[in-house]
Scaffold this motif. Structure first.
Motif, short mmCIF file in Angstrom:
data_model
loop_
_atom_site.label_atom_id
_atom_site.label_comp_id
_atom_site.label_asym_id
_atom_site.label_seq_id
_atom_site.Cartn_x
_atom_site.Cartn_y
_atom_site.Cartn_z
N TRP A 99 0.78 -1.22 0.02
CA TRP A 99 -0.02 0.05 -0.11
C TRP A 99 0.66 1.20 0.10
O TRP A 99 0.33 2.33 0.16
N ASP A 103 2.88 4.60 8.55
CA ASP A 103 3.69 5.42 9.39
C ASP A 103 4.22 4.46 10.59
O ASP A 103 5.28 4.52 11.18
N GLU A 140 -6.54 3.76 8.32
CA GLU A 140 -5.92 5.25 8.34
C GLU A 140 -6.92 5.92 9.58
O GLU A 140 -7.99 5.70 9.63
N ARG A 142 -7.22 9.26 12.58
CA ARG A 142 -6.85 10.53 12.78
C ARG A 142 -5.94 10.61 13.96
O ARG A 142 -5.75 9.99 14.69
N ILE A 189 -3.80 12.30 9.10
CA ILE A 189 -4.20 11.11 9.01
C ILE A 189 -2.99 10.13 8.92
O ILE A 189 -2.07 10.23 8.02
N TYR A 190 -2.94 9.23 9.89
CA TYR A 190 -1.91 8.15 10.00
C TYR A 190 -2.23 6.85 9.30
O TYR A 190 -3.28 6.45 9.45
N ARG A 191 -1.30 6.08 9.02
CA ARG A 191 -1.45 4.89 7.99
C ARG A 191 -0.69 3.65 9.04
O ARG A 191 0.33 3.79 9.12
N ALA A 211 -11.24 4.15 12.89
CA ALA A 211 -10.42 4.45 11.41
C ALA A 211 -11.51 5.06 10.36
O ALA A 211 -12.66 4.60 10.44
N ASN A 213 -10.73 4.99 7.35
CA ASN A 213 -10.61 4.04 6.02
C ASN A 213 -10.12 2.75 6.32
O ASN A 213 -9.04 2.68 7.59
N ARG A 214 -10.21 1.84 5.72
CA ARG A 214 -9.68 0.43 5.93
C ARG A 214 -9.49 -0.40 4.69
O ARG A 214 -10.18 -0.34 3.81
#
Length: 252
Positions: A99, A103, A140, A142, A189-191, A211, A213-214
């Motif tokens: 992907w 982070d 993803e 916050r 936004i952290y991954r 989250a 997003n996933r």
């Protein structure tokens, strides 16, 4: 009849009954307790024993396949550990291959069910360490929810975090935190790479339920780790991990 043979016989009888054309209705049900002890071993069915042994031999031969070498024994534990660091670092690297930028990665220490001994590593060892069919997941999150996550990690006394994290804990509270060399930004936004079990908020990681997003890899962590170690071996590298400053506990 051994315990395994008896269990297989029960399953076989259930299968045959389920395939019968006639329909039956239970008129009564009675039960009794049968102790499963060594007395059954003297009554083993030769055909059933041979069937079980044939499957056992096949499975064992696959589990004994060597895939790599560990240059030291990797234990698990808190606040950080060699096995936790190795797994989280591998997860981050694998996830970046799937992907792009990640982070950090997270694995729960309870999800590591065995240690990895120094020396030859087999597929069976991977099943012992990662026995669950947990899948690798990208979340993803916050920054404010990432803060809540690290508050939990501090309260919990550490965990399995990937390199790039610098967390200091004192009195079960976050004293300082850097991600990728930068302070936490609550507006970013952290991954995060983790497993689906944790993504659902289990094992105290309720912050992950927020989250935004996933993404699912649809691959188990175990299978990905097996391939990861095979790739290390192909590059003539051993399984290696170190304890660093990613998590530090400051005495009161």
């Amino acid at each position: 009849m051994t315990k395994v043979n008896l269990f297989l016989l029960i399953l076989l009888n259930g299968f045959l009954l389920s395939c019968a054309k006639e329909r039956y209705v239970a008129s009564s049900v009675e039960s009794s307790r049968v102790e499963m002890n060594s007395a059954w071993d003297a009554k083993a069915n030769p055909k059933m024993t041979a069937l079980v042994e044939s499957y056992k031999a096949k499975v064992q031969s696959e589990m004994d396949i060597p895939i790599g070498t560990a240059d030291q024994t990797l234990q698990k534990g808190y606040p950080q550990s060699l096995l936790g660091n190795f797994t989280a670092d591998a997860m981050k690297e694998i996830a970046e291959g799937l992907w792009g930028h990640i982070d950090f990665a997270v694995i729960n220490i309870g999800g590591l069910r065995a240690i990895l001994n120094e020396g030859t590593v087999t597929i069976g060892n991977m099943y012992e360490i990662y026995p669950f069919d947990n899948q690798l997941i990208l979340l993803e999150l916050r920054g404010k929810d990432v803060k809540d996550f690290f508050d939990f990690i501090a309260f919990n006394g550490g965990g399995g975090l990937s390199t790039g994290i610098q967390l200091t804990i004192q009195s079960q509270n976050v004293q300082s935190l850097e991600i990728g060399g930068n302070p936490l930004d609550e507006n970013k936004i952290y991954r995060i790479a983790t497993i689906d079990f944790l993504a659902q908020g289990n094992d105290g990681m309720t912050a992950f339920k927020q989250a935004v997003n996933r993404l699912d890899s649809n691959q188990t962590l175990r299978d990905l780790m097996i391939q990861y170690i095979k790739d290390l071996t192909a590059k003539k590298q051993t399984i290696h991990a170190t304890l660093d400053n990613r998590i530090a506990i400051i005495p009161i």
